[in-house]
Scaffold this motif. Structure first.
Motif, mmCIF file in Angstrom:
data_model
loop_
_atom_site.group_PDB
_atom_site.id
_atom_site.type_symbol
_atom_site.label_atom_id
_atom_site.label_comp_id
_atom_site.label_asym_id
_atom_site.label_seq_id
_atom_site.Cartn_x
_atom_site.Cartn_y
_atom_site.Cartn_z
ATOM 1 N N GLY A 173 -8.612 0.152 -3.179
ATOM 2 C CA GLY A 173 -7.670 1.036 -3.841
ATOM 3 C C GLY A 173 -8.070 1.241 -5.294
ATOM 4 N N TYR A 174 -7.709 2.385 -5.832
ATOM 5 C CA TYR A 174 -8.021 2.692 -7.228
ATOM 6 C C TYR A 174 -6.790 3.349 -7.840
ATOM 7 C CZ TYR A 174 -10.096 4.990 -11.300
ATOM 8 O OH TYR A 174 -10.368 5.424 -12.578
ATOM 9 N N HIS A 175 -6.304 2.779 -8.940
ATOM 10 C CA HIS A 175 -5.084 3.283 -9.559
ATOM 11 C C HIS A 175 -5.260 3.596 -11.040
ATOM 12 C CE1 HIS A 175 -3.033 2.288 -5.841
ATOM 13 N NE2 HIS A 175 -3.577 1.087 -5.899
ATOM 14 N N GLY A 176 -6.508 3.603 -11.512
ATOM 15 C CA GLY A 176 -6.774 3.935 -12.901
ATOM 16 C C GLY A 176 -7.541 2.849 -13.614
ATOM 17 N N ASP A 177 -7.713 3.008 -14.929
ATOM 18 C CA ASP A 177 -8.631 2.152 -15.675
ATOM 19 C C ASP A 177 -7.999 1.349 -16.814
ATOM 20 O OD1 ASP A 177 -10.908 2.927 -14.155
ATOM 21 O OD2 ASP A 177 -10.951 4.821 -15.235
ATOM 22 N N THR A 178 -6.686 1.427 -16.994
ATOM 23 C CA THR A 178 -6.049 0.521 -17.940
ATOM 24 C C THR A 178 -5.934 -0.850 -17.276
ATOM 25 O OG1 THR A 178 -3.869 1.230 -17.159
ATOM 26 C CG2 THR A 178 -4.768 2.356 -19.086
ATOM 27 N N LEU A 247 -2.335 7.495 2.964
ATOM 28 C CA LEU A 247 -3.243 8.223 3.881
ATOM 29 C C LEU A 247 -4.725 8.043 3.609
ATOM 30 C CD1 LEU A 247 -1.539 11.677 4.551
ATOM 31 C CD2 LEU A 247 -1.050 9.462 5.580
ATOM 32 N N ILE A 248 -5.124 8.000 2.334
ATOM 33 C CA ILE A 248 -6.553 7.961 2.032
ATOM 34 C C ILE A 248 -6.796 7.286 0.688
ATOM 35 C CG2 ILE A 248 -6.393 10.314 1.094
ATOM 36 C CD1 ILE A 248 -9.297 10.772 2.005
ATOM 37 N N GLU A 249 -7.782 6.383 0.644
ATOM 38 C CA GLU A 249 -8.199 5.764 -0.616
ATOM 39 C C GLU A 249 -9.142 6.738 -1.312
ATOM 40 O OE1 GLU A 249 -6.943 2.761 -1.401
ATOM 41 O OE2 GLU A 249 -5.986 2.558 0.549
ATOM 42 N N GLY A 250 -8.827 7.175 -2.516
ATOM 43 C CA GLY A 250 -9.619 8.186 -3.202
ATOM 44 C C GLY A 250 -10.913 7.663 -3.769
ATOM 45 N N ALA A 251 -10.876 7.148 -5.002
ATOM 46 C CA ALA A 251 -12.090 6.711 -5.687
ATOM 47 C C ALA A 251 -12.749 5.505 -5.021
ATOM 48 C CB ALA A 251 -11.776 6.391 -7.146
ATOM 49 N N GLY A 252 -12.051 4.864 -4.095
ATOM 50 C CA GLY A 252 -12.653 3.758 -3.352
ATOM 51 C C GLY A 252 -13.669 4.223 -2.324
ATOM 52 N N GLY A 253 -13.773 5.537 -2.100
ATOM 53 C CA GLY A 253 -14.762 6.064 -1.164
ATOM 54 C C GLY A 253 -14.206 7.055 -0.168
ATOM 55 N N MET A 254 -13.054 7.653 -0.456
ATOM 56 C CA MET A 254 -12.425 8.593 0.468
ATOM 57 C C MET A 254 -12.230 7.940 1.846
ATOM 58 S SD MET A 254 -11.808 11.228 -1.295
ATOM 59 C CE MET A 254 -12.206 11.638 -2.990
ATOM 60 N N LEU A 255 -11.563 6.805 1.840
ATOM 61 C CA LEU A 255 -11.379 6.004 3.052
ATOM 62 C C LEU A 255 -10.023 6.319 3.691
ATOM 63 C CD1 LEU A 255 -12.668 2.638 1.555
ATOM 64 C CD2 LEU A 255 -13.966 4.300 2.888
ATOM 65 N N THR A 256 -10.048 6.898 4.881
ATOM 66 C CA THR A 256 -8.815 7.330 5.542
ATOM 67 C C THR A 256 -8.129 6.172 6.270
ATOM 68 O OG1 THR A 256 -10.180 8.050 7.410
ATOM 69 C CG2 THR A 256 -9.534 9.726 5.822
ATOM 70 N N HIS A 257 -6.811 6.205 6.287
ATOM 71 C CA HIS A 257 -6.011 5.198 6.973
ATOM 72 C C HIS A 257 -5.691 5.671 8.394
ATOM 73 C CE1 HIS A 257 -4.219 3.760 2.850
ATOM 74 N NE2 HIS A 257 -5.535 3.654 2.922
ATOM 75 N N PRO A 258 -5.464 4.766 9.311
ATOM 76 C CA PRO A 258 -5.015 5.184 10.646
ATOM 77 C C PRO A 258 -3.609 5.770 10.567
ATOM 78 C CG PRO A 258 -4.886 2.796 10.433
ATOM 79 C CD PRO A 258 -5.581 3.294 9.201
ATOM 80 N N TRP A 259 -3.337 6.781 11.367
ATOM 81 C CA TRP A 259 -2.012 7.385 11.376
ATOM 82 C C TRP A 259 -0.964 6.351 11.784
ATOM 83 C CZ3 TRP A 259 -1.689 11.647 8.830
ATOM 84 C CH2 TRP A 259 -2.780 12.537 8.775
ATOM 85 N N GLY A 260 0.097 6.247 11.008
ATOM 86 C CA GLY A 260 1.159 5.296 11.283
ATOM 87 C C GLY A 260 1.151 4.103 10.350
#
Length: 474
Positions: A173-178, A247-260
């Motif tokens: 997961g990526y939530h910023g740089d502070t 649904l999807i991890e962005g800066a971590g590599g565009m990693l999609t989650h399973p539906w549900g």
């Protein structure tokens, strides 16, 4: 005839002079850049020896223009935040109109009209239950504010539950740089070095794994939820919140989650009395196909983080939205010190809020989500065949947000080494072809402006495919 040829000659000479002047301007700007600037996420030692750094001087529609007068398709949405393109008349006018009134005044001890009207609109637009808007300047700050809100909330409930001070987050997961948002993140390449500075969080594995495609979505979902539930059982009485991207991890590599998966996390939070914080900085405002990603699983968070697309890519503005339940825990007399002691100089900046209002008005038009749906289908249709490429390991898409993961040897499942700079080289090749994109390691990010035309979207896809072919050919 001679006069015609003479006119053509003058125009040609003028064009040469303009190009020469532009190049001289470029050389001077490049020199000063390398002398004074420190760029984000950039190895400066390599930057200063690059003779072709990109210096943007203008934007129009979905195109950018540099100091050498070269034209590029903005294939990365100016870092995931551009919605309608550059020089959008409606947003330009909104900012100009606000400038004639006031550019900024503090929200500490006073308020302002654009901030009030935007807050009302955000409460109407976001998932049910979110009633209060706290402004800041960036996604990092929006996420750090959310964590501080959740922590303080449990200290001030009646009765206070001071032991609920742990956060559960998702690896990659990526939530910023502070520092606070880095503590919540889980991308080792970015965050590992800062380990001694961070507060402790509990982490579960990212629920994406392309190598598990031989397992059904239901089975993979059960496995991921089982691991997460075990953490809830062990630490439930101490958990303040789950903090995650939906649904999807962005800066971590565009990693999609399973539906549900998101819905399952919401159920666990409800059962164990834990707050759910959703980071929709990258996924919000239509990026994944619905206005907010969490809508796709019918989930409403307790706290929601927004930024990037909020102003259409014009000005820095972020918002952290909370439920009335969370908000009321901060109410009390002056001497109670239950106040949320957090703020920024440019909180609720009038110019940024005016831009956001105009942006949301454009989003309210019927064709906004319809156009995203149409373009996401184009992406799906024309990128999926690329999975057969010998150096493409996976293609991950959620609406207009996705990534193409490159692999060195598909049969042996051997990844490209970090030093091989495969993603960087593909993006450099795309730049030669007039398209600006950015990689995440071995992943080529696909994040065009949301209102990109079908023609430009096809060009983006074509250039990405050609660049991958060119760079990875044996």
């Amino acid at each position: 005839m001679d006069s015609v040829n003479g006119e053509k000659g003058k125009k040609f000479q003028l064009l040469r002079l303009l190009k020469r002047t532009a190049f001289m301007n470029y050389r001077e700007l490049s020199k000063r850049d390398k002398k004074y600037l420190w760029h984000p996420f950039t190895q400066q030692q390599e930057w200063v020896i690059d003779n072709d750094i990109t210096i943007i001087t203008k934007g129009k529609g979905t195109y950018l223009y540099d100091a050498k007068r070269k034209k590029y398709l903005d294939g990365v949405s100016s870092l995931w935040c551009n919605v309608h393109g550059h020089q959008v008349p409606e947003i330009d006018r909104a900012i100009q109109k606000q400038l004639k009134k006031i550019a900024h005044s503090t929200m500490l001890g006073s308020s302002n009209e654009p901030a009030i009207l935007l807050a009302e609109k955000l409460v109407e637009l976001t998932p049910k239950g979110l009633t209060r808007v706290f402004y800041s300047d960036s996604g990092s700050e929006a996420n750090e504010i959310a964590a501080k809100m959740a922590f303080q909330y449990w200290q001030q409930t009646k009765p206070a539950r001071s032991k609920k001070n742990l956060f559960l987050t998702v690896r990659e997961g990526y939530h910023g740089d502070t520092i606070g948002s880095v503590s919540l993140g889980g991308v080792d390449l970015f965050h590992q070095i800062f380990g001694p500075m961070l507060f402790k969080t509990l982490k579960v594995k990212c629920p994406h794994d392309y190598s598990s495609r031989n397992v059904s979505n239901d089975q993979w979902l059960k496995d991921c939820v089982k691991e997460t539930e075990a953490v809830f059982r062990k630490y439930g009485t101490r958990l303040a919140a789950v903090h995650m991207e939906p649904l999807i991890e962005g800066a971590g590599g565009m990693l999609t989650h399973p539906w549900g998966y998101l819905k399952a996390i919401r159920r666990l939070c409800d059962h164990y009395d834990v707050l759910l914080i959703l980071d929709e900085v990258a996924t919000g405002f239509g990026r994944t196909g619905t206005m907010f990603a969490c809508e796709q699983e019918g989930v409403s968070p307790d706290i929601l983080c927004l930024a990037k697309n909020l102003t259409g890519g014009y000005l820095p503005l972020a918002a952290t939205l909370a439920t009335e339940k969370v908000y009321k825990a901060f109410l009390g007399t002056f001497e109670s010190t239950r106040t949320f002691y957090h703020g920024h100089t440019f909180t609720g900046n009038q110019l940024a809020c005016a831009a956001a209002m105009a942006n949301l008005d454009l989003m309210a038009k019927d064709q906004f989500l319809m156009n995203i749906e149409k373009n996401s289908q184009i992406l799906q249709e024309f990128l999926e065949p690329l999975i057969a490429h010998p150096h493409v390991a996976d293609i991950r898409l959620r609406g207009m947000m996705g990534g193409i993961e490159l692999i060195k040897d598909k049969n042996r499942q051997t990844s490209y080494g970090y030093g091989e700079k495969i993603g960087y080289r593909v993006c450099a090749e795309a730049k030669k072809r007039g398209v600006l994109i950015r990689p995440l390691g071995n992943v080529i990010v696909v994040m065009p402006p949301l209102m990109i035309t079908g023609k430009d979207l096809m060009r983006l896809i074509e250039v990405i495919c050609l660049s991958i072919n060119c760079v990875t050919k044996d």
